[in-house]
Design a protein around this motif. Structure first.
Motif, PDB file in Angstrom:
ATOM      1  N   VAL A  28       0.839  -1.209   0.000  1.00  0.00           N
ATOM      2  CA  VAL A  28       0.000   0.000   0.000  1.00  0.00           C
ATOM      3  C   VAL A  28       0.869   1.254   0.000  1.00  0.00           C
ATOM      4  N   TYR A  29       1.868   1.310   0.867  1.00  0.00           N
ATOM      5  CA  TYR A  29       2.720   2.504   0.931  1.00  0.00           C
ATOM      6  C   TYR A  29       3.565   2.668  -0.337  1.00  0.00           C
ATOM      7  N   ASP A  30       4.019   1.572  -0.901  1.00  0.00           N
ATOM      8  CA  ASP A  30       4.764   1.643  -2.157  1.00  0.00           C
ATOM      9  C   ASP A  30       3.875   2.174  -3.277  1.00  0.00           C
ATOM     10  N   THR A  31       2.631   1.721  -3.305  1.00  0.00           N
ATOM     11  CA  THR A  31       1.681   2.198  -4.319  1.00  0.00           C
ATOM     12  C   THR A  31       1.358   3.672  -4.089  1.00  0.00           C
ATOM     13  N   LEU A  32       1.249   4.085  -2.820  1.00  0.00           N
ATOM     14  CA  LEU A  32       1.016   5.501  -2.510  1.00  0.00           C
ATOM     15  C   LEU A  32       2.174   6.382  -2.963  1.00  0.00           C
ATOM     16  N   ASP A  33       3.373   5.848  -2.944  1.00  0.00           N
ATOM     17  CA  ASP A  33       4.525   6.620  -3.415  1.00  0.00           C
ATOM     18  C   ASP A  33       4.445   6.904  -4.912  1.00  0.00           C
ATOM     19  N   ARG A  34       3.760   6.037  -5.649  1.00  0.00           N
ATOM     20  CA  ARG A  34       3.678   6.174  -7.105  1.00  0.00           C
ATOM     21  C   ARG A  34       2.381   6.808  -7.602  1.00  0.00           C
ATOM     22  N   HIS A  35       1.330   6.820  -6.756  1.00  0.00           N
ATOM     23  CA  HIS A  35       0.018   7.322  -7.185  1.00  0.00           C
ATOM     24  C   HIS A  35      -0.574   8.231  -6.111  1.00  0.00           C
ATOM     25  N   ARG A  36      -1.302   9.235  -6.548  1.00  0.00           N
ATOM     26  CA  ARG A  36      -1.933  10.161  -5.599  1.00  0.00           C
ATOM     27  C   ARG A  36      -3.175   9.550  -4.952  1.00  0.00           C
ATOM     28  N   ALA A  37      -3.824   8.656  -5.642  1.00  0.00           N
ATOM     29  CA  ALA A  37      -5.029   8.008  -5.115  1.00  0.00           C
ATOM     30  C   ALA A  37      -4.884   6.500  -5.286  1.00  0.00           C
ATOM     31  N   VAL A  38      -5.070   5.784  -4.196  1.00  0.00           N
ATOM     32  CA  VAL A  38      -4.930   4.329  -4.196  1.00  0.00           C
ATOM     33  C   VAL A  38      -6.260   3.718  -3.752  1.00  0.00           C
ATOM     34  N   VAL A  39      -6.663   2.663  -4.432  1.00  0.00           N
ATOM     35  CA  VAL A  39      -7.853   1.905  -4.059  1.00  0.00           C
ATOM     36  C   VAL A  39      -7.400   0.556  -3.518  1.00  0.00           C
ATOM     37  N   VAL A  40      -7.886   0.199  -2.333  1.00  0.00           N
ATOM     38  CA  VAL A  40      -7.618  -1.121  -1.767  1.00  0.00           C
ATOM     39  C   VAL A  40      -8.888  -1.934  -1.962  1.00  0.00           C
ATOM     40  N   ASP A  41      -8.814  -2.926  -2.828  1.00  0.00           N
ATOM     41  CA  ASP A  41      -9.973  -3.751  -3.173  1.00  0.00           C
ATOM     42  C   ASP A  41     -10.031  -4.955  -2.231  1.00  0.00           C
ATOM     43  N   LEU A  42     -11.087  -4.997  -1.424  1.00  0.00           N
ATOM     44  CA  LEU A  42     -11.285  -6.053  -0.436  1.00  0.00           C
ATOM     45  C   LEU A  42     -12.331  -7.071  -0.881  1.00  0.00           C
ATOM     46  N   SER A  43     -12.689  -7.067  -2.150  1.00  0.00           N
ATOM     47  CA  SER A  43     -13.753  -7.943  -2.656  1.00  0.00           C
ATOM     48  C   SER A  43     -13.495  -9.418  -2.383  1.00  0.00           C
ATOM     49  N   ASP A  44     -12.224  -9.842  -2.444  1.00  0.00           N
ATOM     50  CA  ASP A  44     -11.888 -11.251  -2.253  1.00  0.00           C
ATOM     51  C   ASP A  44     -11.352 -11.563  -0.859  1.00  0.00           C
ATOM     52  N   VAL A  45     -11.575 -10.654   0.090  1.00  0.00           N
ATOM     53  CA  VAL A  45     -11.151 -10.897   1.472  1.00  0.00           C
ATOM     54  C   VAL A  45     -12.258 -11.669   2.178  1.00  0.00           C
ATOM     55  N   ARG A  46     -11.883 -12.852   2.698  1.00  0.00           N
ATOM     56  CA  ARG A  46     -12.857 -13.708   3.390  1.00  0.00           C
ATOM     57  C   ARG A  46     -13.058 -13.288   4.838  1.00  0.00           C
ATOM     58  N   ALA A  47     -11.962 -12.924   5.512  1.00  0.00           N
ATOM     59  CA  ALA A  47     -12.019 -12.552   6.926  1.00  0.00           C
ATOM     60  C   ALA A  47     -10.995 -11.462   7.187  1.00  0.00           C
ATOM     61  N   VAL A  48     -11.273 -10.645   8.184  1.00  0.00           N
ATOM     62  CA  VAL A  48     -10.385  -9.539   8.527  1.00  0.00           C
ATOM     63  C   VAL A  48     -10.379  -9.386  10.041  1.00  0.00           C
ATOM     64  N   ASP A  49      -9.272  -8.856  10.585  1.00  0.00           N
ATOM     65  CA  ASP A  49      -9.255  -8.582  12.022  1.00  0.00           C
ATOM     66  C   ASP A  49      -8.974  -7.098  12.254  1.00  0.00           C
ATOM     67  N   VAL A  50      -9.046  -6.691  13.517  1.00  0.00           N
ATOM     68  CA  VAL A  50      -8.909  -5.283  13.866  1.00  0.00           C
ATOM     69  C   VAL A  50      -7.525  -4.747  13.502  1.00  0.00           C
ATOM     70  N   THR A  51      -6.496  -5.542  13.702  1.00  0.00           N
ATOM     71  CA  THR A  51      -5.136  -5.095  13.361  1.00  0.00           C
ATOM     72  C   THR A  51      -5.047  -4.724  11.887  1.00  0.00           C
TER      73      THR A  51
END
Length: 100
Positions: A28-51
């Motif tokens: 994410v940070y590497d992509t932010l270095d190259r682009h002003r706007a970054v989209v994080v696509d969570l469509s294929d995320v099955r589970a996530v935690d608070v961290t």
């Protein structure tokens, strides 16, 4: 957790938890270095935690300070519920055009 990119889009696949935050943070940070706007696509995320969600909130904060933007796309019901339950929903930008 598999992480891939397509230009300014970071796509996550699998379970996004504390074990994968280091890898996702680097991408994410590497992509932010190259682009002003970054989209994080969570469509294929099955589970996530608070961290993992805290990482995305922190990336949003860092991006905002650098006059950049991180947007979350494709959040499933469990991701949305955890964002609301932890109040991190107030800190992240959601792509309102998708079911996030």
């Amino acid at each position: 957790m598999d992480v891939s990119t397509d230009g300014a889009v970071v796509m996550l696949h699998g379970d996004f938890d504390a074990r994968s935050t280091h890898e996702v943070r680097d991408v994410v940070y590497d992509t932010l270095d190259r682009h002003r706007a970054v989209v994080v696509d969570l469509s294929d995320v099955r589970a996530v935690d608070v961290t993992a969600l805290r990482l995305l909130a922190a990336a949003t904060f860092v991006a905002h300070r650098a006059e950049r933007r991180v947007t979350l796309r494709g959040c499933n019901g469990s991701v949305r519920r955890l964002l609301h339950r932890t109040h991190l929903i107030r800190l992240v930008h959601l792509d309102r055009a998708t079911a996030c």
